[in-house]
Design an enzyme around this catalytic site. Structure first.
Site, PDB file in Angstrom:
ATOM      1  N   ALA A  71       0.816  -1.210   0.000  1.00 57.57           N
ATOM      2  CA  ALA A  71       0.000   0.000   0.000  1.00 57.57           C
ATOM      3  C   ALA A  71       0.854   1.267   0.000  1.00 57.57           C
ATOM      4  O   ALA A  71       0.436   2.290  -0.534  1.00 57.57           O
ATOM      5  CB  ALA A  71      -0.941  -0.001   1.197  1.00 57.57           C
ATOM      6  N   ASN A 144      -5.765   3.796  10.743  1.00 56.09           N
ATOM      7  CA  ASN A 144      -5.024   2.665  11.321  1.00 56.09           C
ATOM      8  C   ASN A 144      -4.837   2.777  12.824  1.00 56.09           C
ATOM      9  O   ASN A 144      -4.640   1.779  13.505  1.00 56.09           O
ATOM     10  CB  ASN A 144      -3.661   2.519  10.636  1.00 56.09           C
ATOM     11  N   GLN A 172      -6.606  -0.371   5.779  1.00 58.53           N
ATOM     12  CA  GLN A 172      -7.062  -0.954   7.053  1.00 58.53           C
ATOM     13  C   GLN A 172      -8.491  -1.469   6.982  1.00 58.53           C
ATOM     14  O   GLN A 172      -8.943  -2.170   7.889  1.00 58.53           O
ATOM     15  CB  GLN A 172      -6.946   0.071   8.181  1.00 58.53           C
ATOM     16  N   SER A 192      -3.406  -3.476   0.856  1.00 64.03           N
ATOM     17  CA  SER A 192      -2.188  -4.212   1.177  1.00 64.03           C
ATOM     18  C   SER A 192      -2.520  -5.639   1.601  1.00 64.03           C
ATOM     19  O   SER A 192      -3.409  -5.851   2.432  1.00 64.03           O
ATOM     20  CB  SER A 192      -1.463  -3.494   2.316  1.00 64.03           C
ATOM     21  N   HIS A 194      -0.789  -7.786   3.428  1.00 66.35           N
ATOM     22  CA  HIS A 194      -0.449  -8.277   4.774  1.00 66.35           C
ATOM     23  C   HIS A 194      -1.386  -7.776   5.867  1.00 66.35           C
ATOM     24  O   HIS A 194      -1.244  -8.153   7.034  1.00 66.35           O
ATOM     25  CB  HIS A 194       1.023  -7.991   5.120  1.00 66.35           C
ATOM     26  N   THR A 230       9.565  -8.035 -13.275  1.00 61.29           N
ATOM     27  CA  THR A 230       9.017  -9.385 -13.203  1.00 61.29           C
ATOM     28  C   THR A 230       8.222  -9.547 -11.917  1.00 61.29           C
ATOM     29  O   THR A 230       8.687  -9.174 -10.840  1.00 61.29           O
ATOM     30  CB  THR A 230      10.163 -10.421 -13.264  1.00 61.29           C
ATOM     31  N   CYS A 319       5.028   2.279  11.705  1.00 66.80           N
ATOM     32  CA  CYS A 319       6.075   3.000  10.983  1.00 66.80           C
ATOM     33  C   CYS A 319       6.769   4.027  11.861  1.00 66.80           C
ATOM     34  O   CYS A 319       7.867   4.445  11.571  1.00 66.80           O
ATOM     35  CB  CYS A 319       5.486   3.677   9.760  1.00 66.80           C
TER      36      CYS A 319
HETATM   37  C1  PLP Z   1      -3.646   3.054   6.524  1.00 67.64           C
HETATM   38  C2  PLP Z   1      -2.395   2.437   5.982  1.00 67.64           C
HETATM   39  N1  PLP Z   1      -1.964   2.775   4.770  1.00 67.64           N
HETATM   40  C3  PLP Z   1      -0.833   2.256   4.248  1.00 67.64           C
HETATM   41  C4  PLP Z   1      -0.072   1.352   4.943  1.00 67.64           C
HETATM   42  C5  PLP Z   1       1.192   0.816   4.331  1.00 67.64           C
HETATM   43  O1  PLP Z   1       1.013  -0.502   3.852  1.00 67.64           O
HETATM   44  P1  PLP Z   1       2.248  -1.399   3.374  1.00 67.64           P
HETATM   45  O2  PLP Z   1       2.842  -1.960   4.615  1.00 67.64           O
HETATM   46  O3  PLP Z   1       1.639  -2.439   2.498  1.00 67.64           O
HETATM   47  O4  PLP Z   1       3.176  -0.534   2.607  1.00 67.64           O
HETATM   48  C6  PLP Z   1      -0.483   0.963   6.220  1.00 67.64           C
HETATM   49  C7  PLP Z   1       0.343   0.022   7.015  1.00 67.64           C
HETATM   50  O5  PLP Z   1       0.586   0.217   8.179  1.00 67.64           O
HETATM   51  C8  PLP Z   1      -1.679   1.521   6.747  1.00 67.64           C
HETATM   52  O6  PLP Z   1      -2.117   1.186   7.972  1.00 67.64           O
END
Ligand code: PLP
Length: 377
Positions: A71, A144, A172, A192, A194, A230, A319
């Site tokens: 994402a 998030n 999220q 995303s 994960h 790729t 992050c």
């Molecule tokens: C709201 C939001 N956007 C974007 C991301 C980033 O996603 P990715 O880890 O796939 O880069 C996160 C991940 O914490 C998120 O919570």
């Protein structure tokens, strides 16, 4: 010691079906999806099946899905593309992967949230945007950190009437609440893998049919010339499997279950710590997120002590973990700096059980006491 993981907004464990599909892909699909021989075509078929599953999960056409590394990449691309058209309206509570690329643009309007993380009413936002000559909008669907769900559909309707492009970071929300690109009325949407029980390092950008974006990575014809390189076949297959599972899940029932557990957790925390504040809205909100401010406690220290007691939570967005800065989302809500540092995010997931919630409540008093004695002692 039995560990309890309550950090599903940071990441989710791989669904066993996704793991199995990835192992099969790693072993049985050695070809390059761009090769025209049979090995290549088998890998291509697996990538395209995954793309269709991701598309189905969000009500898109498979041709509208661009596979990305996650994402963050999707958000960077979307924000840069919107910025090329003119001034951008976004919010102060977006993920850093929206805020940082927006920072690079010449003209940005950042809507400030109220004390519960709520956005101003849509007409007020639109008026603010019109005054700035905005041509594009980037608003997240679910925050998030607080779990607040933002009025994206309402906002997108007003924005598109004015010919603005609308991007939504739905990272999220996907897999937790229904997400449908038509119902939302957005032009671009990031997700995303994960966060929905798929592997890390893979995601997607939905690009509404007919919208021309500058190529994200040049030097290859992959992703219809929009992103060269790729494909990571196994990761894409894993994301596809996770999307398939999410699409089949009774999301409403699972949301109700997690919400009940979350409320039990909050009730228990209040009984232990009557001065605790719940941060964010309870409705509309994700069913799994509980952000709590503990007065007189440093969130990072609390997090570390919880970890020692086998409980995994977060003190802000992942992050910003490692930095002692309080969350920009909580600060934007007007919480003073020192108090904002006492924030902890509990986020529940599909594997979360009532027993786990009870374990957390059992261990929490000791952890709070230890955290306070460390701070004052
Ligand atoms: C709201 C939001 N956007 C974007 C991301 C980033 O996603 P990715 O880890 O796939 O880069 C996160 C991940 O914490 C998120 O919570």
């Amino acid at each position: 010691m039995r560990r309890v993981y309550l950090d599903y907004n940071a990441t989710t464990p791989l669904a066993p079906e996704a793991a199995a599909a990835m192992i099969d892909a790693l072993r049985d699909l050695p070809g390059n999806p761009s090769s025209i021989h049979r090995e290549g075509q088998r890998a291509r078929a697996a990538v395209e099946q995954a793309r269709r599953r991701v598309a189905e999960l969000i009500g898109a056409d498979f041709t509208e899905i661009v596979l990305t590394s996650g994402a963050s990449e999707a958000n960077n691309i979307a924000v840069a593309a919107l910025g090329e058209r003119g001034p951008l309206l976004t919010t102060a509570i977006e993920h850093p992967s929206v805020l940082a690329p927006a920072q690079r643009l010449a003209e940005v309007v950042r809507a400030q949230p109220g004390p519960h993380g709520e956005l101003p009413e849509v007409p007020a936002l639109i008026a603010q945007a019109e005054a700035a000559g905005v041509r594009g909008v980037s608003v997240m669907l679910a925050n998030n950190e607080t779990g607040n769900v933002l009025p994206v559909a309402q906002f997108a309707r007003a924005a598109r009437e004015r010919g603005w492009w609308v991007h939504c970071d739905a990272t999220q929300a996907v897999g937790k609440i229904p997400v449908d690109v038509e119902a939302l009325g957005v032009d671009l949407l990031s997700l995303s893998s994960h966060k929905l029980y798929g592997p890390k390092g893979v995601g997607a950008l939905y690009v509404r049919a007919g919208l021309e974006l500058p190529p994200m990575i040049v030097g290859g014809h992959q992703e219809r010339g929009r992103r060269a390189g790729t494909e990571n076949v196994a990761a894409i297959v894993g994301m596809g499997e996770a999307a398939r599972i999410s699409a089949q899940l009774d999301l409403a029932a699972e949301a109700a279950r997690q919400q009940e557990l979350r409320e039990a957790l909050w009730a228990g925390i209040q009984a232990i710590e009557p001065g605790a504040h719940r941060q964010g809205l309870t409705d509309p909100a994700l069913p799994n997120t509980l952000n709590v401010r503990f007065p007189g406690v440093d969130g990072e220290t609390l997090l570390m002590n919880l970890d020692l007691e086998g409980i995994a939570v977060s003190a802000g967005s992942a992050c910003s973990a490692g930095s002692l800065e309080p969350s920009h989302v909580i600060l934007a809500m007007g919480v003073p700096y020192d108090e904002a540092r006492g924030s902890v995010r509990f986020s529940l997931g599909r594997p979360t059980t009532e027993e786990e919630i009870q374990l957390v409540l059992k261990r929490l008093p000791v952890v709070l006491e230890r955290t306070r004695s460390l701070a004052w002692g």
